[in-house]
Design a protein around this motif. Structure first.
Motif, PDB file in Angstrom:
ATOM      1  N   PRO A 175      -2.311  -1.055  -5.049  1.00 37.95           N
ATOM      2  CA  PRO A 175      -1.472  -0.297  -6.005  1.00 37.95           C
ATOM      3  C   PRO A 175      -0.035  -0.103  -5.526  1.00 37.95           C
ATOM      4  O   PRO A 175       0.902  -0.206  -6.320  1.00 37.95           O
ATOM      5  CB  PRO A 175      -2.208   1.033  -6.136  1.00 37.95           C
ATOM      6  CG  PRO A 175      -3.636   0.716  -5.813  1.00 37.95           C
ATOM      7  CD  PRO A 175      -3.579  -0.355  -4.765  1.00 37.95           C
ATOM      8  N   ALA A 176       0.149   0.164  -4.223  1.00 32.02           N
ATOM      9  CA  ALA A 176       1.507   0.415  -3.708  1.00 32.02           C
ATOM     10  C   ALA A 176       2.396  -0.809  -3.884  1.00 32.02           C
ATOM     11  O   ALA A 176       3.568  -0.685  -4.263  1.00 32.02           O
ATOM     12  CB  ALA A 176       1.439   0.814  -2.234  1.00 32.02           C
ATOM     13  N   LEU A 177       1.850  -2.003  -3.626  1.00 35.05           N
ATOM     14  CA  LEU A 177       2.635  -3.227  -3.786  1.00 35.05           C
ATOM     15  C   LEU A 177       2.935  -3.480  -5.261  1.00 35.05           C
ATOM     16  O   LEU A 177       4.025  -3.960  -5.607  1.00 35.05           O
ATOM     17  CB  LEU A 177       1.893  -4.419  -3.183  1.00 35.05           C
ATOM     18  CG  LEU A 177       1.666  -4.407  -1.665  1.00 35.05           C
ATOM     19  CD1 LEU A 177       1.144  -5.761  -1.197  1.00 35.05           C
ATOM     20  CD2 LEU A 177       2.940  -4.051  -0.916  1.00 35.05           C
ATOM     21  N   GLY A 178       1.963  -3.176  -6.119  1.00 36.05           N
ATOM     22  CA  GLY A 178       2.183  -3.362  -7.550  1.00 36.05           C
ATOM     23  C   GLY A 178       3.314  -2.487  -8.075  1.00 36.05           C
ATOM     24  O   GLY A 178       4.196  -2.955  -8.811  1.00 36.05           O
ATOM     25  N   TRP A 179       3.321  -1.218  -7.688  1.00 34.08           N
ATOM     26  CA  TRP A 179       4.379  -0.306  -8.129  1.00 34.08           C
ATOM     27  C   TRP A 179       5.735  -0.696  -7.536  1.00 34.08           C
ATOM     28  O   TRP A 179       6.771  -0.584  -8.201  1.00 34.08           O
ATOM     29  CB  TRP A 179       4.026   1.126  -7.762  1.00 34.08           C
ATOM     30  CG  TRP A 179       2.973   1.713  -8.642  1.00 34.08           C
ATOM     31  CD1 TRP A 179       1.700   2.057  -8.292  1.00 34.08           C
ATOM     32  CD2 TRP A 179       3.097   2.017 -10.034  1.00 34.08           C
ATOM     33  NE1 TRP A 179       1.016   2.552  -9.368  1.00 34.08           N
ATOM     34  CE2 TRP A 179       1.844   2.548 -10.465  1.00 34.08           C
ATOM     35  CE3 TRP A 179       4.127   1.902 -10.968  1.00 34.08           C
ATOM     36  CZ2 TRP A 179       1.616   2.945 -11.772  1.00 34.08           C
ATOM     37  CZ3 TRP A 179       3.894   2.304 -12.283  1.00 34.08           C
ATOM     38  CH2 TRP A 179       2.655   2.813 -12.664  1.00 34.08           C
ATOM     39  N   PHE A 180       5.729  -1.141  -6.279  1.00 37.75           N
ATOM     40  CA  PHE A 180       6.979  -1.584  -5.654  1.00 37.75           C
ATOM     41  C   PHE A 180       7.555  -2.782  -6.414  1.00 37.75           C
ATOM     42  O   PHE A 180       8.757  -2.856  -6.665  1.00 37.75           O
ATOM     43  CB  PHE A 180       6.724  -1.957  -4.187  1.00 37.75           C
ATOM     44  CG  PHE A 180       7.959  -2.371  -3.446  1.00 37.75           C
ATOM     45  CD1 PHE A 180       8.738  -1.425  -2.799  1.00 37.75           C
ATOM     46  CD2 PHE A 180       8.351  -3.696  -3.389  1.00 37.75           C
ATOM     47  CE1 PHE A 180       9.887  -1.796  -2.108  1.00 37.75           C
ATOM     48  CE2 PHE A 180       9.493  -4.087  -2.706  1.00 37.75           C
ATOM     49  CZ  PHE A 180      10.265  -3.129  -2.062  1.00 37.75           C
ATOM     50  N   TYR A 181       6.695  -3.710  -6.764  1.00 33.48           N
ATOM     51  CA  TYR A 181       7.109  -4.905  -7.500  1.00 33.48           C
ATOM     52  C   TYR A 181       7.745  -4.522  -8.838  1.00 33.48           C
ATOM     53  O   TYR A 181       8.810  -5.022  -9.200  1.00 33.48           O
ATOM     54  CB  TYR A 181       5.878  -5.787  -7.742  1.00 33.48           C
ATOM     55  CG  TYR A 181       6.105  -7.255  -7.487  1.00 33.48           C
ATOM     56  CD1 TYR A 181       6.157  -7.755  -6.187  1.00 33.48           C
ATOM     57  CD2 TYR A 181       6.242  -8.145  -8.543  1.00 33.48           C
ATOM     58  CE1 TYR A 181       6.344  -9.098  -5.953  1.00 33.48           C
ATOM     59  CE2 TYR A 181       6.440  -9.494  -8.312  1.00 33.48           C
ATOM     60  CZ  TYR A 181       6.481  -9.971  -7.016  1.00 33.48           C
ATOM     61  OH  TYR A 181       6.685 -11.310  -6.789  1.00 33.48           O
ATOM     62  N   LEU A 182       7.087  -3.626  -9.573  1.00 34.89           N
ATOM     63  CA  LEU A 182       7.592  -3.216 -10.875  1.00 34.89           C
ATOM     64  C   LEU A 182       8.874  -2.394 -10.742  1.00 34.89           C
ATOM     65  O   LEU A 182       9.744  -2.448 -11.618  1.00 34.89           O
ATOM     66  CB  LEU A 182       6.521  -2.419 -11.618  1.00 34.89           C
ATOM     67  CG  LEU A 182       5.275  -3.224 -12.014  1.00 34.89           C
ATOM     68  CD1 LEU A 182       4.215  -2.302 -12.608  1.00 34.89           C
ATOM     69  CD2 LEU A 182       5.636  -4.326 -12.997  1.00 34.89           C
TER      70      LEU A 182
END
Length: 354
Positions: A175-182
């Motif tokens: 989840p942390a990488l997904g939010w960072f990407y967005l």
């Protein structure tokens, strides 16, 4: 097969042998979903709001406290004829235009020239605006780089790039990488949205190409679950950006000595990260470790566009180091945020005397 089904066909987005069934989510495993990209719209609007709030409540008071002052500008007398020419036909009239405007306005040619000089000066960005914009970008890039570094520090594939594509595309998304990407995608969308209102830099066209290329790469790589590779690419790019914005802030504060040292540090980090690390490590592992399929070829093409921009900016940076810092010549930064009209102002002896 419909247009939507054809666009999202697995043979286009995924490597040979993989299908969308391989990326089905479960209660414990999450994969990137294309609809997640819609979050970048409210994300960009939120960042624009935060930026306005930051510039007014933090950057502007900080700049004033450190001595950033806007120069007083000469007032321009209202003249509908000259204003109409300025808005519709250009900011720097030719000699024959000056003669015609002087007759229409019943003014001496010198007064018409002075009017246009003062009018151009009104449209030049104020120093406080430049400082606020640089402060915002510095804050974001600094936070983004070190947050990304903290997120990737304990990931084995960050240190051993040969494992970046291990079991691809079945790589669950934390989840942390997904939010960072967005968040990164939202930031670049916000930059595109505010381009017409920001200080126009001399490399304006290259900036547009860069932002569109970046948005495309982030969006496509997210849909194809190339998150690991995308995170490394973003981290390599963020490594130098915050140093450049810090150098600009110091320049606006007129802390020239410190500014030159920081700019030299930026040049070293930029050239190493963009001309060495990016092509020799990041790009090499992308080309050699991943089988070719339509999306990988598309990403490959956009990475080449980025690399060409890196070479172009590296040339400008090296040129500035030799002409301004080492030789001590008084010359504007080739990547400075100045209006195009500034060049004519700087070259005008009468304006300099005023």
């Amino acid at each position: 097969m419909g247009v939507s089904e054809g666009f999202w066909h697995h043979e286009f987005w995924l490597p040979p042998g993989a299908t969308w069934e391989d990326l089905k989510e479960s209660a414990d495993i999450h994969y990137p979903q294309p609809q997640d990209l819609l979050l970048c719209i409210p994300g960009a609007l939120l960042l624009i709001f935060v930026r306005c709030l930051f510039e007014r409540t933090v950057a502007l008071p900080l700049g004033r406290g450190l001595g950033v002052r806007d120069k007083r500008r000469p007032k321009v007398q209202t003249n509908a004829t000259l204003e109409g020419f300025y808005v519709l036909l250009g900011r720097t009239p030719k000699e024959e235009d000056l003669i015609s405007l002087a007759k229409q306005s019943d003014l001496p040619i010198k007064e018409v020239q002075t009017w246009f000089r003062h009018r151009r000066a009104q449209d030049q960005p104020r120093l406080s605006k430049k400082f606020c914009e640089a402060s915002w970008r510095f804050t974001f890039y600094f936070t983004s780089f070190f947050s990304g570094l903290a997120l990737l520090y304990n990931k084995p594939w960050f240190w051993d790039h040969t494992t970046c594509w291990l079991k691809f595309p079945q790589q669950p998304l934390p989840p942390a990488l997904g939010w960072f990407y967005l968040l990164e995608l939202s930031f670049y969308c916000s930059l595109v949205a505010t381009l017409p209102f920001d200080v126009k830099r001399k490399d304006f066209k290259e900036q547009i190409i860069h932002h569109i290329t970046t948005i495309t790469l982030i969006s496509v790589s997210y849909c194809a679950n190339m998150i690991r590779f995308g995170m490394i690419v973003m981290l390599v790019h963020d490594a130098s950006d915050y140093i450049l914005e810090l150098a600009k802030m110091l320049h606006y504060l007129k802390w020239q000595r410190v500014c030159e040292v920081v700019f030299m540090a930026f040049a070293v980090v930029f050239i190493i990260s963009r001309l060495v690390v990016f092509p020799l490590i990041v790009y090499y592992y992308f080309v050699t470790k991943l089988p070719l399929f339509p999306v990988s070829c598309l990403i490959n093409a956009f990475l080449v566009v980025l690399q060409l921009l890196h070479i172009f900016w590296s040339y400008l940076i090296i040129q500035m180091i030799f002409t301004v810092i080492l030789r001590g010549e008084k010359r504007q930064d080739a990547r400075s945020d100045t209006e195009e009209s500034d060049r004519s102002e700087a070259e005008d002896p009468a304006k300099n005397q005023e």
